[in-house]
Design a protein around this motif. Structure first.
Motif, PDB file in Angstrom:
ATOM      1  N   GLY A  97     -15.701  -1.639 -39.587  1.00 37.23           N
ATOM      2  CA  GLY A  97     -16.191  -2.519 -38.540  1.00 37.23           C
ATOM      3  C   GLY A  97     -15.069  -3.339 -37.940  1.00 37.23           C
ATOM      4  O   GLY A  97     -14.332  -4.004 -38.666  1.00 37.23           O
ATOM      5  N   MET A 101     -17.783  -6.252 -40.717  1.00 33.10           N
ATOM      6  CA  MET A 101     -19.094  -6.323 -41.363  1.00 33.10           C
ATOM      7  C   MET A 101     -19.012  -5.734 -42.765  1.00 33.10           C
ATOM      8  O   MET A 101     -19.869  -5.997 -43.599  1.00 33.10           O
ATOM      9  CB  MET A 101     -20.117  -5.544 -40.538  1.00 33.10           C
ATOM     10  CG  MET A 101     -20.554  -6.279 -39.294  1.00 33.10           C
ATOM     11  SD  MET A 101     -21.747  -5.321 -38.383  1.00 33.10           S
ATOM     12  CE  MET A 101     -22.067  -6.414 -37.004  1.00 33.10           C
ATOM     13  N   HIS A 279     -19.731   3.599 -39.419  1.00 30.16           N
ATOM     14  CA  HIS A 279     -20.516   2.374 -39.277  1.00 30.16           C
ATOM     15  C   HIS A 279     -21.203   2.352 -37.915  1.00 30.16           C
ATOM     16  O   HIS A 279     -20.598   2.717 -36.915  1.00 30.16           O
ATOM     17  CB  HIS A 279     -19.552   1.197 -39.427  1.00 30.16           C
ATOM     18  CG  HIS A 279     -20.097  -0.135 -39.070  1.00 30.16           C
ATOM     19  ND1 HIS A 279     -21.320  -0.591 -39.489  1.00 30.16           N
ATOM     20  CD2 HIS A 279     -19.564  -1.140 -38.337  1.00 30.16           C
ATOM     21  CE1 HIS A 279     -21.507  -1.815 -39.017  1.00 30.16           C
ATOM     22  NE2 HIS A 279     -20.463  -2.164 -38.315  1.00 30.16           N
ATOM     23  N   MET A 281     -23.722  -0.441 -35.576  1.00 27.05           N
ATOM     24  CA  MET A 281     -24.336  -1.771 -35.509  1.00 27.05           C
ATOM     25  C   MET A 281     -24.997  -1.931 -34.146  1.00 27.05           C
ATOM     26  O   MET A 281     -24.603  -1.273 -33.179  1.00 27.05           O
ATOM     27  CB  MET A 281     -23.287  -2.859 -35.743  1.00 27.05           C
ATOM     28  CG  MET A 281     -22.071  -2.751 -34.848  1.00 27.05           C
ATOM     29  SD  MET A 281     -20.867  -4.051 -35.224  1.00 27.05           S
ATOM     30  CE  MET A 281     -19.349  -3.326 -34.632  1.00 27.05           C
TER      31      MET A 281
HETATM   32 CU   LIG Z   1     -20.130  -3.899 -37.302  1.00 25.04          CU
END
Ligand SMILES: [Cu+2]
Length: 693
Positions: A97, A101, A279, A281
């Motif tokens: 991230g 994160m 990842h 998000m």
């Molecule tokens: Cu993230």
């Protein structure tokens, strides 16, 4: 792994295990001459949080910048992020991230660690390549080889639950071993719901994560080979201090380690490690979604590869050499889209690469009978580059186009040659006390975000200050010049180890008001288009900074059952080139623990107090915070040799407070204003069992 000075167990934590062990810890304190690391025995230490990072608060000087329930970033003496080095069994890892994160330590699994080790103050050059602000080492259990002709099968099951967020955690590990082979199988599953605070819920703070590990070790004579694989699968998990939440973090972690111990006091270690981290998000799944045109999803990944080769030999009693070479390479992609608008895209980072290759030598030297010293020299070569970028805004808005074109036409390839020097010495004053002095020059090259963030965004390795940033290809490496002094005292009853430190960082990398008119204009245009009111962007630039302070832990043994202990932390971070203070510095804080331990029962009452923090960064538009005090309670019961129960209450009086390091609320929430400091969790009743077989 490496040969290290005698460790000091964090004795105040010893209460949680059986009494004889606690006595051992005290003895260890008495014989310990140097106190330059803190080993947090994770089996004994107790934290109900799913985030291993929270355990660091049990060590002096350490704290946690918390952006979500599983997104804690270690802070040490006012430094955090890439300034604090993290190793997992010696393995480095760059988060997938761009906003961290998944900080490196989030890949350590609580119930499967042997220890969490924090280097106190100056970090030896053999421990970490770039560690201007400290180093953390998480060591997982591999199980032991069995004795000659023996076979062994052991295991552990841990289960826990907590009321504040209906959390549970199940953690199992199985170890099988002969005298030449060992096998480890482990699995962990955990989840939690949105947590309560006195006044509502902190949304989104739900989380879910699974983790699987396999390890295999082979021993032949003095040779040991160890193969490890870990698979991390994080699902929907909130990060209310950041503009998006975790949808997935999927990671494969690989490591091959080889150790050779020769009879002539020569030890050689080699390791090769890699990780593939993916990842996603979003800003619309776990928090209430913005208008469809403002939906954002970020798909990010990092590919990491590293190695180390270290030889140590002990020449005479207390003296010896360590030589090593190590390297780490990371590459990052991050792409933003909007599922409601197939036309929209932002190439946030396109194959942003950072490679570091280091060479070091360390000398341990006994100077007479009561003084020993350690000297280190390190050279690091850092090479960085990033590929061309594009984005829909750059095709439609002239300032975004200007930023893109400037980035794409720039020479983005950079290399830094960094030199580190450390010198530390310990002098025994008496059987009970010794003096410590250390001085170092440590360096850190910029991160890929700091150099290559081309469009004003909040992709800042988790700063969570709400500001938009652009990077700066021209950044120079940070050079930290540190000195520290300390005293270590321990007798039959009392143990104390105060330290004072002073850290002058030349070319400290800090966001300052952007002088790039295209960046400023773009943010203002976006504000009028979207009805937002983002402040003018910051740009990462070299400034000068000073961090100084004091920290200590202490332990007073009252009798065979009762112990008093605590920690005192004070750190101040200031700009040296202007009047401003540094951002997100832990307020002065202290803890006091009263511990009772008998053969089967243990109890601890802990008081924690934080002062207000008024020394805040005007540049980062940081809000001050109020002080607070908390009480936590924990009891343990060793039911049988193999079965232990623990239960307790965190935040016993359901106090409403807002930790300075917890960030601001970024998600629409009926109970918490946007931009308000995030409240911490309310009273939390928890229970845990641990069964070893
Ligand atoms: Cu993230």
């Amino acid at each position: 792994m490496q040969q290290r000075p005698t460790h000091l167990k964090l004795a105040a934590l010893a209460f949680a295990c059986a009494a004889p062990a606690a006595a051992d810890h005290i003895e260890e304190l008495v014989v310990t001459a140097s106190h330059d690391t803190r080993v947090i025995d994770v089996t004994d230490a107790f934290s109900i949080a799913p985030d291993v990072t929270q355990l660091l608060k049990k060590a002096p000087g350490a704290n946690v910048n918390s952006n979500g329930p599983i997104t804690g970033i270690p802070q040490y003496r006012g430094m955090f992020g890439a300034r604090v080095s993290t190793a997992l069994d010696g393995m480095q890892l760059a988060p997938s991230g761009p906003n961290w994160m998944d900080p490196p330590l989030s890949y350590a699994v609580g119930g499967q660690l042997d220890s969490l080790e924090l280097y106190r103050g100056i970090v030896p050059v053999s421990v970490a390549a770039e560690a201007i602000g400290g180093a953390v080492d998480a060591r997982s259990s591999h199980g032991d080889f069995a004795g000659a002709g023996e076979r062994r099968l052991e295991g552990r099951v841990i289960g826990s639950a907590a009321t504040v967020n209906d959390a549970f955690n199940v953690n199992t590990a199985l170890f099988a071993a002969s005298d030449t082979q060992r096998l480890k199988l482990a699995a962990m599953a955990e989840s939690g719901d949105d947590a309560e605070f006195p006044g509502g819920d902190v949304t989104p703070t739900e989380y879910e994560r699974q983790r699987y590990d396999v390890g295999y070790g082979l021993r032949a004579g003095n040779h040991t080979l160890q193969l490890d694989y870990g698979y991390n699968d994080t699902g929907d998990s909130g990060t209310p201090a950041l503009p998006m939440d975790i949808e997935t973090i999927e990671g494969d972690l690989y490591r091959i380690g080889y150790t050779h111990d020769s009879d002539t006091q020569l030890r050689t270690q080699a390791a090769l490690f890699a990780s593939d981290l993916d990842h996603t998000m979003t800003n619309f799944e776990l928090r209430s979604a913005p208008a469809p045109a403002m939906w954002r999803r970020n798909t990010a990944s990092s590919d990491n590869l590293g190695f180390e080769l270290v030889t140590q030999f002990a020449a005479t009693q207390g003296s010896g050499w360590t030589f090593g070479v190590d390297g780490f390479s990371e590459s990052h992609d991050s792409d933003i889209d909007n599922p409601n608008n197939p036309m929209f895209f932002v190439e946030n980072f396109n194959d942003a690469r950072r490679e570091i290759l280091g060479l070091f030598v360390e000398r341990r030297q006994a100077l007479g009978t009561d003084t020993r010293a350690e000297f280190g020299l390190r050279y690091n070569r850092v090479e960085m580059d990033a590929d061309r970028v594009d984005a829909t805004p750059a095709r439609m808005m002239p300032p975004a186009q200007a930023l893109r074109d400037a980035f794409n036409s720039a020479d983005r390839e950079r290399s830094d040659d960094n030199f580190d020097v450390t010198a530390r010495a310990w002098m025994e004053l008496s059987e009970r006390s010794s003096l410590y002095i250390g001085a170092a020059r440590r360096t850190r090259s910029p991160s890929y975000q700091e150099r290559y963030l081309w469009l004003p965004l909040e992709a800042t390795a988790g700063l969570a200050d709400g500001n938009l940033y652009t990077g700066n290809i021209e950044l120079d490496p940070e050079v930290s010049r540190q000195i520290e002094f300390g005293l270590d005292y321990s007798d039959q009853r009392l143990t104390l180890s105060p330290r004072v430190f002073y850290n002058n960082v030349k070319d400290y990398i800090q966001g300052t008001p952007s002088q790039d008119s295209a960046a400023v204009m773009l943010v203002r245009m976006m504000n009028s288009m979207n009805g937002t009111n983002n402040a003018d962007p910051l740009q990462f630039n070299n400034v000068d900074a000073i961090l100084y302070g004091f920290d200590m832990d202490w332990l007073l043994r009252l009798d065979e059952h009762w112990t008093l202990g605590g920690i005192v932390n004070y750190v101040r971070g200031q700009r040296d080139d202007s009047n401003d203070d540094l951002y997100r510095i832990a307020p002065p804080n202290t803890s006091l623990r009263i511990t009772y331990q008998s053969a089967r029962w243990g109890a601890e009452l802990e008081g924690i107090a934080y002062a207000e923090q008024d020394d805040v960064s005007a540049t980062n538009r940081e809000q001050s915070s109020d002080g607070y005090a908390l009480v936590n309670l924990l009891t343990t019961w060793q039911a049988t040799d193999k079965l232990q129960f623990a239960a307790g209450v965190d935040n016993l009086f359901d106090k409403k407070y807002r930790p300075h390091l917890g960030g601001y609320n970024r998600a629409a929430n009926p109970d918490i204003e946007r931009g308000e400091r995030l409240p911490a969790y309310g009273a939390n009743v928890f229970a845990r069992f641990m069964y070893n077989f």
